[in-house]
Design a protein around this motif. Structure first.
Motif, PDB file in Angstrom:
ATOM      1  N   GLU A   1       6.238  24.278  35.918  1.00 30.13           N
ATOM      2  CA  GLU A   1       8.036  24.246  36.108  1.00 30.13           C
ATOM      3  C   GLU A   1       8.145  22.746  35.216  1.00 30.13           C
ATOM      4  O   GLU A   1       7.359  21.913  35.089  1.00 30.13           O
ATOM      5  CB  GLU A   1       8.005  23.851  37.373  1.00 30.13           C
ATOM      6  N   GLU A   2       9.270  23.256  34.476  1.00 31.31           N
ATOM      7  CA  GLU A   2       9.836  22.329  33.361  1.00 31.31           C
ATOM      8  C   GLU A   2       9.905  20.803  33.831  1.00 31.31           C
ATOM      9  O   GLU A   2       9.342  19.704  33.129  1.00 31.31           O
ATOM     10  CB  GLU A   2      11.163  22.548  32.817  1.00 31.31           C
ATOM     11  N   ARG A   3      10.551  20.463  34.942  1.00 31.15           N
ATOM     12  CA  ARG A   3      10.926  19.045  35.346  1.00 31.15           C
ATOM     13  C   ARG A   3       9.452  18.500  35.834  1.00 31.15           C
ATOM     14  O   ARG A   3       9.260  17.208  35.408  1.00 31.15           O
ATOM     15  CB  ARG A   3      11.741  18.795  36.453  1.00 31.15           C
ATOM     16  N   ALA A   4       8.647  19.244  36.417  1.00 34.03           N
ATOM     17  CA  ALA A   4       7.335  18.613  37.170  1.00 34.03           C
ATOM     18  C   ALA A   4       6.563  18.340  35.787  1.00 34.03           C
ATOM     19  O   ALA A   4       5.879  17.332  35.750  1.00 34.03           O
ATOM     20  CB  ALA A   4       6.721  19.779  37.875  1.00 34.03           C
ATOM     21  N   ARG A   5       6.434  19.115  34.986  1.00 34.58           N
ATOM     22  CA  ARG A   5       5.843  18.863  33.615  1.00 34.58           C
ATOM     23  C   ARG A   5       6.202  17.721  32.757  1.00 34.58           C
ATOM     24  O   ARG A   5       5.570  16.934  32.209  1.00 34.58           O
ATOM     25  CB  ARG A   5       5.799  20.064  32.693  1.00 34.58           C
ATOM     26  N   ALA A   6       7.593  17.566  32.832  1.00 35.48           N
ATOM     27  CA  ALA A   6       8.085  16.589  32.164  1.00 35.48           C
ATOM     28  C   ALA A   6       7.601  15.032  32.443  1.00 35.48           C
ATOM     29  O   ALA A   6       7.370  14.161  32.014  1.00 35.48           O
ATOM     30  CB  ALA A   6       9.499  16.805  31.938  1.00 35.48           C
ATOM     31  N   ILE A   7       7.897  15.077  33.927  1.00 40.19           N
ATOM     32  CA  ILE A   7       7.299  13.892  34.771  1.00 40.19           C
ATOM     33  C   ILE A   7       5.805  13.630  34.583  1.00 40.19           C
ATOM     34  O   ILE A   7       5.361  12.338  34.311  1.00 40.19           O
ATOM     35  CB  ILE A   7       7.788  14.049  36.166  1.00 40.19           C
ATOM     36  N   LEU A   8       5.049  14.516  34.501  1.00 43.40           N
ATOM     37  CA  LEU A   8       3.680  14.392  34.344  1.00 43.40           C
ATOM     38  C   LEU A   8       3.422  14.057  32.976  1.00 43.40           C
ATOM     39  O   LEU A   8       2.434  12.992  32.843  1.00 43.40           O
ATOM     40  CB  LEU A   8       2.895  15.917  34.498  1.00 43.40           C
ATOM     41  N   HIS A   9       4.084  14.364  31.856  1.00 43.49           N
ATOM     42  CA  HIS A   9       3.950  13.938  30.504  1.00 43.49           C
ATOM     43  C   HIS A   9       4.287  12.409  30.332  1.00 43.49           C
ATOM     44  O   HIS A   9       3.674  11.589  29.785  1.00 43.49           O
ATOM     45  CB  HIS A   9       4.660  14.851  29.412  1.00 43.49           C
TER      46      HIS A   9
END
Ligand SMILES: N[C@@H](CCC(=O)N[C@@H](CS)C(=O)NCC(=O)O)C(=O)O
Length: 227
Positions: A96-104
């Motif tokens: 999921e885009e936002r989860a992945r962005a926060i992870l990055h």
């Protein structure tokens, strides 16, 4: 779907007391990956030989070899492994885009800032006999703890379940804590999250002994008692 345990043999170049290596190994434990381990002797600078630099021009560990494919940098390794790890891998590296962005956001902070702060104390200590952290190091560490506290979205770094961000940052926080102890009054969410992480089986098996060893190595050079 390929099961992680059916994968061809994966070679991991690592060191027991290396925080980013511990993060990769914890992931391997969670995904049931069967690593074949190689341990270059860092204190003898085996990771700086032309032979090792053919594997990783940066001359750092960890490095993963999967057949004829080689990748270094723990965060990139972990993302690659999650891609091989089926549903469990996808949960640890959410799509999921936002989860992945926060992870990055967390992973880049770890790679670019927080781990480098640890390294700027640990490496000169182990290789050049530096006698401890300077006031400037301690200030940088406090700033890193503040960022970790602000980033932490309870109960985990990216929300309601464990991801790669927790594996990477918990090992770096554990290493940082050796140099300058985390104050649980100032950083209560980080302290609570570290307490929970440290109760996980993968953490007890890999990061706890790894960071105990790092502590022993650093304290020996600083002529401090470990216990
Ligand atoms: N950001 C890198 C850091 C790798 C790194 O610096 N590893 C240390 C061991 S913990 C190392 O190889 N140090 C040797 C050196 O830089 O000379 C990662 O996450 O893989």
């Amino acid at each position: 779907m390929t099961k992680a345990s059916q994968l061809p043999r994966l070679v991991l170049y690592h060191a027991e007391a290396s925080p980013p290596s511990c993060a990769v190994r914890m992931l391997g434990h969670i995904l049931d990956l069967d690593f074949h381990y190689k341990q270059p002797k860092l204190l003898l600078l085996e990771h700086k030989t032309p032979q090792f630099k053919k594997i990783n021009p940066m001359g750092t560990i960890p490095v993963l070899q999967d057949g004829d494919f080689i990748v270094s940098e723990s965060h990139a390794i972990m993302q690659y492994l999650c891609g091989l790890g089926g549903e469990r891998g996808a949960r640890l590296y959410p799509r999921e885009e936002r989860a992945r962005a926060i992870l990055h956001q967390c992973m880049y902070f770890d790679a670019a800032v927080m781990f480098n702060t640890v390294k700027s104390v640990a490496l000169p200590t182990l290789l050049h006999g530096m006698k401890g952290a300077t006031e400037k190091h301690l200030q940088s560490i406090e700033e890193c703890y503040s960022v970790t506290e602000a980033y932490l979205r309870q109960p985990y770094m990216v929300g309601d379940h464990l991801t790669l961000a927790d594996l990477s940052l918990s090992t770096t926080v554990a290493a940082t804590n050796i140099i300058h102890e985390l104050n649980s009054n100032r950083f209560p969410r980080t302290a609570d999250w570290m307490n929970r992480m440290s109760q996980e089986d993968f953490y007890k098996k890999i990061t706890k002994p790894g960071m105990d060893l790092l502590k022993k190595m650093l304290y020996k050079r600083w002529e401090r008692n470990v216990f």
